[in-house]
Design an enzyme around this catalytic site. Structure first.
Site, PDB file in Angstrom:
ATOM      1  N   THR A   1       0.875  -1.179   0.000  1.00 46.31           N
ATOM      2  CA  THR A   1       0.000   0.000   0.000  1.00 46.31           C
ATOM      3  C   THR A   1       0.908   1.224   0.000  1.00 46.31           C
ATOM      4  O   THR A   1       2.078   1.133   0.360  1.00 46.31           O
ATOM      5  CB  THR A   1      -0.878   0.034   1.262  1.00 46.31           C
TER       6      THR A   1
ATOM      7  N   GLU B   1      -5.515  -4.349  -0.656  1.00 46.68           N
ATOM      8  CA  GLU B   1      -5.757  -5.445   0.296  1.00 46.68           C
ATOM      9  C   GLU B   1      -6.866  -6.382  -0.170  1.00 46.68           C
ATOM     10  O   GLU B   1      -7.058  -7.455   0.402  1.00 46.68           O
ATOM     11  CB  GLU B   1      -6.172  -4.871   1.665  1.00 46.68           C
TER      12      GLU B   1
ATOM     13  N   LYS C   1     -14.825  16.739  11.207  1.00 50.91           N
ATOM     14  CA  LYS C   1     -15.716  16.648  12.360  1.00 50.91           C
ATOM     15  C   LYS C   1     -16.080  18.056  12.784  1.00 50.91           C
ATOM     16  O   LYS C   1     -15.280  18.789  13.339  1.00 50.91           O
ATOM     17  CB  LYS C   1     -15.036  15.880  13.494  1.00 50.91           C
TER      18      LYS C   1
ATOM     19  N   TRP D   1     -20.257  14.603  11.301  1.00 44.91           N
ATOM     20  CA  TRP D   1     -19.272  14.385  10.231  1.00 44.91           C
ATOM     21  C   TRP D   1     -19.716  15.035   8.918  1.00 44.91           C
ATOM     22  O   TRP D   1     -20.876  14.946   8.524  1.00 44.91           O
ATOM     23  CB  TRP D   1     -19.075  12.881   9.987  1.00 44.91           C
TER      24      TRP D   1
HETATM   25  P1  ADP Z   1      -3.239   3.080  -2.028  1.00 44.67           P
HETATM   26  O1  ADP Z   1      -3.787   3.170  -0.639  1.00 44.67           O
HETATM   27  O2  ADP Z   1      -1.974   2.346  -2.167  1.00 44.67           O
HETATM   28  O3  ADP Z   1      -3.373   4.339  -2.800  1.00 44.67           O
HETATM   29  P2  ADP Z   1      -5.463   1.598  -3.081  1.00 44.67           P
HETATM   30  O4  ADP Z   1      -5.640   1.863  -4.501  1.00 44.67           O
HETATM   31  O5  ADP Z   1      -5.493   0.241  -2.573  1.00 44.67           O
HETATM   32  O6  ADP Z   1      -4.110   2.098  -2.834  1.00 44.67           O
HETATM   33  O7  ADP Z   1      -6.407   2.546  -2.254  1.00 44.67           O
HETATM   34  C1  ADP Z   1      -7.619   2.101  -1.740  1.00 44.67           C
HETATM   35  C2  ADP Z   1      -8.447   3.243  -1.299  1.00 44.67           C
HETATM   36  O8  ADP Z   1      -8.799   4.073  -2.395  1.00 44.67           O
HETATM   37  C3  ADP Z   1      -9.776   2.853  -0.730  1.00 44.67           C
HETATM   38  O9  ADP Z   1      -9.680   2.440   0.595  1.00 44.67           O
HETATM   39  C4  ADP Z   1     -10.588   4.126  -0.888  1.00 44.67           C
HETATM   40  O10 ADP Z   1     -10.322   5.055   0.130  1.00 44.67           O
HETATM   41  C5  ADP Z   1     -10.053   4.684  -2.173  1.00 44.67           C
HETATM   42  N1  ADP Z   1     -10.969   4.369  -3.274  1.00 44.67           N
HETATM   43  C6  ADP Z   1     -10.857   3.381  -4.173  1.00 44.67           C
HETATM   44  N2  ADP Z   1     -11.888   3.414  -5.042  1.00 44.67           N
HETATM   45  C7  ADP Z   1     -12.666   4.442  -4.690  1.00 44.67           C
HETATM   46  C8  ADP Z   1     -13.900   4.997  -5.185  1.00 44.67           C
HETATM   47  N3  ADP Z   1     -14.513   4.517  -6.259  1.00 44.67           N
HETATM   48  N4  ADP Z   1     -14.408   6.054  -4.540  1.00 44.67           N
HETATM   49  C9  ADP Z   1     -13.804   6.571  -3.447  1.00 44.67           C
HETATM   50  N5  ADP Z   1     -12.662   6.103  -2.940  1.00 44.67           N
HETATM   51  C10 ADP Z   1     -12.088   5.058  -3.548  1.00 44.67           C
END
Ligand code: ADP
Length: 541
Positions: free
Chosen positions: A184, A329, A438, A443
């Protein structure tokens, strides 16, 4: 009593064996790093992945060895992945958009023994090679003619695989053996390693292929613009060969003109990427007046898909948008926004309201939202809480045991996202838990505000962060990039937003900037913005 069915382990190389048996001549088209468009087939990729495996085996790499890849989406990169898994090794995709020191940190954490690299990333390798003591071999994914000169001892991919005949039996491993790794991006603390297994990759490829998920088929032409180093290209390097879909790999060129060229010349029917890529493509289409006659479907995820983007694709170009959510993940798909019969009759604004949600979980993903005491919240489309998931292609821990607090004893993984789920299972992300504002104990969703702001015709991109407020704790600050040649005022933008959201959600201030920082996976870097605006005083204070 046990079933009397065969024990047929779910191994990734069986996917490629299948593609070679049933879809041998289907093309894989790649914009090569050297420049020209290269055409190959599943049959060729299978034969060459065997040669990669044979060469790795000959050079002493095998079961459990982590082998890094620093590459664009190309046929050679696919061959490297399958070759690595074929000796029982673990492909480890590295994101070249990270700083070289971060890449070295990640490689050291995983103890990568070898590295496949594209020519474009040689400067990174030159900078870090001597900082990764475990690294024994660097294979440059090119031919002899294009080999770079370097102080390092480099292996030329084409010469290396030409040394064998490809007569190699894939390693027979338990299906739970590690097959791949991806870290990540580490916006909070050090990056964490996710370790996929053969079984999880195969199951993910199956769930991703389902008609209401990505809807893969050998009659589709698929362009994964999302890179293999970003959450496995959303699994397409496995679901495409599993279904025999033709693949068009964009290589290094992701600007509007280059993407359009391939969409058009290869008659791509289906494509996937993060919103920033589609902003560039839509900008290019608007400038040139070009159209998208072949494209049927675009999957948008990684960040929230703005409503204006949904409208443009669907209304101006007749391309259906499928909004998707997922995480490294989760292999990574977690939910997709195809419409169930309950919603499919909706038209216009009501349809967009549903498509703006991140969609529902496919088979293989269970989800719930909870409060801070882990009590499950109702599926009413408004009560939000922490989004938790579990399933056979979802991590049960990070490599080396980091982040253990994100997993509970029933395998629920806390995604760090805040969301609500409606009565038909459609989930909507309202924020990252660490970004939510917040205000007076309630929220405010920064994603909702950002999506609304980019709907203003003169706003190119928008980000919202919380700024300290003596009375309310935090209040929203809207940060915008103006569209080229446009000059909207703070009042114009707030006027546009007014009435479309609750009054107390309205930003207290608007700041205009030339650039908004992004992470290596294209997300707005709010930690950086919070630093930049640390001294900002709201007019309401
Ligand atoms: P990194 O954290 O390495 O950038 P990821 O691509 O695994 O990689 O990130 C996952 C996160 O991206 C999710 O937990 C979420 O917060 C965000 N995310 C992914 N797709 C969407 C979406 N369609 N809308 C909003 N947030 C998104």
């Amino acid at each position: 009593m046990l079933g009397l069915m065969q024990d047929w382990p779910l191994l990734c190389h069986k996917i490629l064996d299948y593609a070679a048996a049933q879809h041998s001549r289907r093309e894989i088209v790649s914009r090569s790093v050297e420049g020209p468009i290269v055409r190959t087939t599943y049959g060729d990729i299978h034969a060459r992945a065997k040669r990669v495996a044979q060469a790795l085996d000959r050079d002493g790499f095998g079961l459990g060895d982590r082998i890094g890849t620093l590459g664009w989406n190309t046929a050679r990169h696919m061959e490297a992945w399958y070759g690595i898994m074929g000796v029982g090794g673990v492909y480890h995709t590295l994101n070249p958009r990270l700083f070289p020191d971060q890449i070295a940190w990640i490689m050291n954490h995983a103890e990568d023994k070898a590295l496949f690299v594209d020519l474009s990333f040689m400067p990174i390798v030159e900078a870090i090679a001597d900082k990764v003591p475990s690294l024994k071999q660097i294979i440059v994914m090119t031919d002899a003619e294009h080999m770079p000169s370097s102080k390092l001892d480099l292996v030329c991919f084409e010469d290396w695989i030409a040394q064998g005949d490809g007569d190699f039996a894939w390693a027979q491993v338990d299906e739970n053996t590690a097959s791949g790794m991806c870290y990540t991006s580490g916006t909070t603390g050090d990056p964490k390693g996710v370790v996929y297994s053969h079984r999880s990759n195969v199951l993910h490829a199956m769930l991703a292929s389902l008609p209401d998920a990505l809807g893969m088929s050998c009659n589709e032409v698929i362009m994964p613009v999302v890179p293999m180093f970003h959450a496995n290209a959303w699994g397409i390097a496995m679901s495409a060969p599993m279904t025999g879909a033709k693949v068009v790999n964009p290589g290094a060129a992701m600007d509007g003109a280059s993407i359009y060229e391939l969409l058009d010349s290869e008659k791509v029917t289906f494509t996937a990427a993060v919103p920033t890529v589609w902003l560039m493509l839509l900008g290019y289409l608007e400038e040139t007046g070009k159209e998208l006659p072949h494209l049927k479907r675009v999957v948008i995820g990684g960040s929230a898909c703005p409503r204006a983007m949904l409208e443009k694709f669907q209304n101006n170009y007749d391309v259906e948008v499928v909004h998707a959510w997922g995480m490294t993940e989760m292999s990574p798909l977690g939910s997709l926004g195809s419409l169930k019969p309950e919603y499919n009759h909706l038209k216009g604004a009501q349809r967009l309201d549903i498509q703006e949600k991140q969609g529902y979980a496919p088979f293989g993903v269970e989800m719930k939202v909870t409060d801070d005491e882990d009590k499950a919240m109702p599926w009413d489309g408004k009560t939000f809480g922490r989004l938790k998931v579990r399933g056979p292609a979802i991590a049960k821990g990070y490599y080396g045991g980091a982040g253990a607090e994100q997993f509970d004893e029933d395998n629920w993984f806390d995604t760090g996202d805040v969301a609500h789920i409606d009565e038909f299972g459609y989930m909507q992300i309202t924020d990252r838990a660490k970004d939510v504002i917040k205000s007076g104990g309630e929220w405010i969703s920064t994603i909702d505000l950002e999506n609304l702001a980019v709907g203003h015709p003169d706003v190119e991109e928008a980000a919202v962060i919380g700024i300290a407020h003596p009375k309310w704790d935090e209040r929203p600050l809207l940060i915008c990039i103006r569209k080229q040649g446009k000059d909207p005022s703070k009042e114009d933008i707030l006027g546009y937003m007014e009435g479309k959201i609750a009054k107390w959600w309205m930003p207290d201030d608007v700041a205009f900037v030339d650039e908004i920082p992004h992470t290596a996976t294209g997300k707005i870097q709010k930690t950086e913005l919070r630093k930049q605006f640390a001294d900002h005083v709201l007019p309401t204070v």
